[in-house]
Design a protein around this motif. Structure first.
Motif, PDB file in Angstrom:
ATOM      1  N   GLN A 168       0.819  -1.211   0.000  1.00 10.49           N
ATOM      2  CA  GLN A 168       0.000   0.000   0.000  1.00 10.49           C
ATOM      3  C   GLN A 168       0.852   1.260   0.000  1.00 10.49           C
ATOM      4  N   SER A 169       2.133   1.096  -0.182  1.00 13.82           N
ATOM      5  CA  SER A 169       3.051   2.220  -0.101  1.00 13.82           C
ATOM      6  C   SER A 169       2.892   3.168  -1.278  1.00 13.82           C
ATOM      7  N   GLN A 170       3.123   4.431  -1.024  1.00 13.84           N
ATOM      8  CA  GLN A 170       3.086   5.434  -2.082  1.00 13.84           C
ATOM      9  C   GLN A 170       4.330   5.352  -2.966  1.00 13.84           C
ATOM     10  N   TYR A 171       5.310   4.549  -2.589  1.00 10.33           N
ATOM     11  CA  TYR A 171       6.546   4.455  -3.353  1.00 10.33           C
ATOM     12  C   TYR A 171       6.488   3.394  -4.442  1.00 10.33           C
ATOM     13  N   ILE A 172       5.460   2.568  -4.465  1.00 13.59           N
ATOM     14  CA  ILE A 172       5.358   1.537  -5.489  1.00 13.59           C
ATOM     15  C   ILE A 172       4.529   2.093  -6.640  1.00 13.59           C
ATOM     16  N   PRO A 173       5.133   2.219  -7.820  1.00 14.72           N
ATOM     17  CA  PRO A 173       4.386   2.770  -8.950  1.00 14.72           C
ATOM     18  C   PRO A 173       3.207   1.875  -9.328  1.00 14.72           C
ATOM     19  N   ARG A 174       2.087   2.493  -9.598  1.00 16.43           N
ATOM     20  CA  ARG A 174       0.897   1.756 -10.004  1.00 16.43           C
ATOM     21  C   ARG A 174       0.681   1.994 -11.501  1.00 16.43           C
ATOM     22  N   TRP A 175       1.574   1.473 -12.305  1.00 10.25           N
ATOM     23  CA  TRP A 175       1.485   1.639 -13.749  1.00 10.25           C
ATOM     24  C   TRP A 175       0.745   0.466 -14.339  1.00 10.25           C
ATOM     25  N   GLY A 176       0.177   0.707 -15.504  1.00  6.86           N
ATOM     26  CA  GLY A 176      -0.471  -0.373 -16.229  1.00  6.86           C
ATOM     27  C   GLY A 176       0.567  -1.190 -16.990  1.00  6.86           C
ATOM     28  N   LEU A 177       0.134  -2.313 -17.521  1.00  5.84           N
ATOM     29  CA  LEU A 177       1.012  -3.204 -18.262  1.00  5.84           C
ATOM     30  C   LEU A 177       1.673  -2.523 -19.467  1.00  5.84           C
ATOM     31  N   PRO A 178       0.947  -1.726 -20.266  1.00  9.50           N
ATOM     32  CA  PRO A 178       1.605  -1.067 -21.406  1.00  9.50           C
ATOM     33  C   PRO A 178       2.760  -0.150 -20.987  1.00  9.50           C
ATOM     34  N   ALA A 179       2.602   0.558 -19.879  1.00 10.20           N
ATOM     35  CA  ALA A 179       3.673   1.443 -19.410  1.00 10.20           C
ATOM     36  C   ALA A 179       4.888   0.634 -18.981  1.00 10.20           C
ATOM     37  N   TRP A 180       4.666  -0.481 -18.282  1.00 12.31           N
ATOM     38  CA  TRP A 180       5.784  -1.341 -17.873  1.00 12.31           C
ATOM     39  C   TRP A 180       6.502  -1.914 -19.087  1.00 12.31           C
ATOM     40  N   ILE A 181       5.747  -2.384 -20.082  1.00 12.36           N
ATOM     41  CA  ILE A 181       6.353  -2.949 -21.290  1.00 12.36           C
ATOM     42  C   ILE A 181       7.163  -1.879 -22.020  1.00 12.36           C
ATOM     43  N   ALA A 182       6.613  -0.675 -22.131  1.00 13.21           N
ATOM     44  CA  ALA A 182       7.333   0.418 -22.799  1.00 13.21           C
ATOM     45  C   ALA A 182       8.623   0.753 -22.058  1.00 13.21           C
ATOM     46  N   MET A 183       8.568   0.798 -20.724  1.00 14.81           N
ATOM     47  CA  MET A 183       9.773   1.089 -19.929  1.00 14.81           C
ATOM     48  C   MET A 183      10.821  -0.005 -20.110  1.00 14.81           C
ATOM     49  N   ILE A 184      10.401  -1.245 -20.127  1.00 16.24           N
ATOM     50  CA  ILE A 184      11.348  -2.364 -20.279  1.00 16.24           C
ATOM     51  C   ILE A 184      11.984  -2.338 -21.670  1.00 16.24           C
ATOM     52  N   ILE A 185      11.183  -2.113 -22.700  1.00 12.81           N
ATOM     53  CA  ILE A 185      11.716  -2.056 -24.067  1.00 12.81           C
ATOM     54  C   ILE A 185      12.681  -0.879 -24.213  1.00 12.81           C
ATOM     55  N   ALA A 186      12.301   0.282 -23.717  1.00 12.56           N
ATOM     56  CA  ALA A 186      13.185   1.453 -23.791  1.00 12.56           C
ATOM     57  C   ALA A 186      14.482   1.197 -23.035  1.00 12.56           C
ATOM     58  N   SER A 187      14.391   0.545 -21.894  1.00 12.40           N
ATOM     59  CA  SER A 187      15.574   0.225 -21.091  1.00 12.40           C
ATOM     60  C   SER A 187      16.508  -0.729 -21.842  1.00 12.40           C
ATOM     61  N   ILE A 188      15.941  -1.738 -22.467  1.00 17.87           N
ATOM     62  CA  ILE A 188      16.751  -2.702 -23.230  1.00 17.87           C
ATOM     63  C   ILE A 188      17.413  -2.018 -24.420  1.00 17.87           C
ATOM     64  N   LEU A 189      16.668  -1.179 -25.133  1.00 24.81           N
ATOM     65  CA  LEU A 189      17.242  -0.463 -26.279  1.00 24.81           C
ATOM     66  C   LEU A 189      18.369   0.470 -25.844  1.00 24.81           C
ATOM     67  N   TYR A 190      18.173   1.160 -24.756  1.00 23.35           N
ATOM     68  CA  TYR A 190      19.208   2.050 -24.223  1.00 23.35           C
ATOM     69  C   TYR A 190      20.449   1.249 -23.839  1.00 23.35           C
ATOM     70  N   PHE A 191      20.250   0.104 -23.214  1.00 22.74           N
ATOM     71  CA  PHE A 191      21.366  -0.754 -22.829  1.00 22.74           C
ATOM     72  C   PHE A 191      22.139  -1.223 -24.071  1.00 22.74           C
ATOM     73  N   LEU A 192      21.426  -1.702 -25.078  1.00 20.64           N
ATOM     74  CA  LEU A 192      22.080  -2.167 -26.306  1.00 20.64           C
ATOM     75  C   LEU A 192      22.834  -1.034 -26.994  1.00 20.64           C
TER      76      LEU A 192
END
Length: 186
Positions: A9-33
Motif C-alpha cells: 500500500q506504499s506510495q513508493y510503489i508505482p501503479r502503472w499499467g502493463l503497457p507502461a511497464w512494457i514500454a519502460m522495459i523495451i526502452a531500457s533494453i534499447l538504451y542498454f544495447l
C-alpha cells in the motif's frame, strides 16, 4: 498493519499499467544495447552497464517520487528543518522511521554508482566525493521541486537531508569496496 501490507500500500510503489511497464522495459533494453554497442568515448562494457543501470534507476526514482503520485489540490511545502521528527514522535513512530529509511536507501545506489562511472586510475577521492554529493543533491532537489510544482507530494528539507545521507553512505560503500579491490589486486 504488517510489513507486506505496508509495502503493497506504499506510495513508493508505482501503479502503472502493463503497457507502461512494457514500454519502460523495451526502452531500457534499447538504451542498454545502444550503450554497449556504441560505447561512447571508448568506455568499457562494465562502465556502460553501470551508466545504464544508474540512468534507469534515476528514471525509476523520478517516476516513483513524482509521476506516480496523486495530484494534490495545492502545492505542499515544509521548510522547517527536522519537522518530520517532531511530528513523528508525537503521532506515528514506525511509519516515520520507515519513510526516513526509504529516503536514505533510495539514494544509496546513486552514491555508489556515480563515482564508479567517474573514476579514473588517478582520480582524487575528494573530487569524486564532491561531484557525487553535488550531483546527488541536485537530483534530490529536482525531485522535491518537481513535487512542489506538479503538486504531487510534499516538498521538504528533511527528504533532501535523508537523500544526501543516503548518497554519503553509498559513497562510503564505494570507497570501501574500491579499496578492497585495490588490495586484492596487489
Amino acid at each position: 498493519m504488517d510489513f507486506t501490507e505496508l509495502v503493497t500500500q506504499s506510495q513508493y510503489i508505482p501503479r502503472w499499467g502493463l503497457p507502461a511497464w512494457i514500454a519502460m522495459i523495451i526502452a531500457s533494453i534499447l538504451y542498454f544495447l545502444l550503450l554497449v554497442k556504441l560505447r561512447p568515448f571508448g568506455i568499457s562494457k562494465k562502465k556502460a552497464f553501470t551508466i545504464w543501470f544508474l540512468t534507469v534507476y534515476l528514471i525509476f526514482i523520478f517516476c516513483g517520487a513524482v509521476l506516480t503520485r496523486e495530484t494534490l489540490d495545492k502545492p505542499q511545502m515544509r521548510l522547517e528543518l527536522f519537522w518530520s521528527y517532531k511530528w513523528g514522535i508525537q503521532r506515528s513512530g514506525f511509519k516515520l522511521v520507515l519513510e526516513i529509511l526509504l529516503n536514505i536507501l533510495m539514494f544509496m545506489p546513486v552514491g555508489t554508482l556515480l563515482p564508479m562511472i567517474m573514476r579514473k586510475p588517478r582520480s582524487n577521492r575528494w573530487v569524486l566525493f564532491f561531484i557525487t554529493m553535488l550531483t546527488g543533491l541536485c537530483c534530490s532537489c529536482l525531485v522535491e521541486i518537481l513535487q512542489l510544482f506538479l503538486k504531487c507530494g510534499l516538498c521538504e528539507l528533511d527528504d533532501i537531508i535523508h537523500n544526501v545521507l543516503g548518497i554519503t553512505i553509498g559513497y562510503g560503500i564505494f570507497v570501501f569496496t574500491d579499496s578492497r579491490q585495490k588490495r586484492i589486486k596487489r
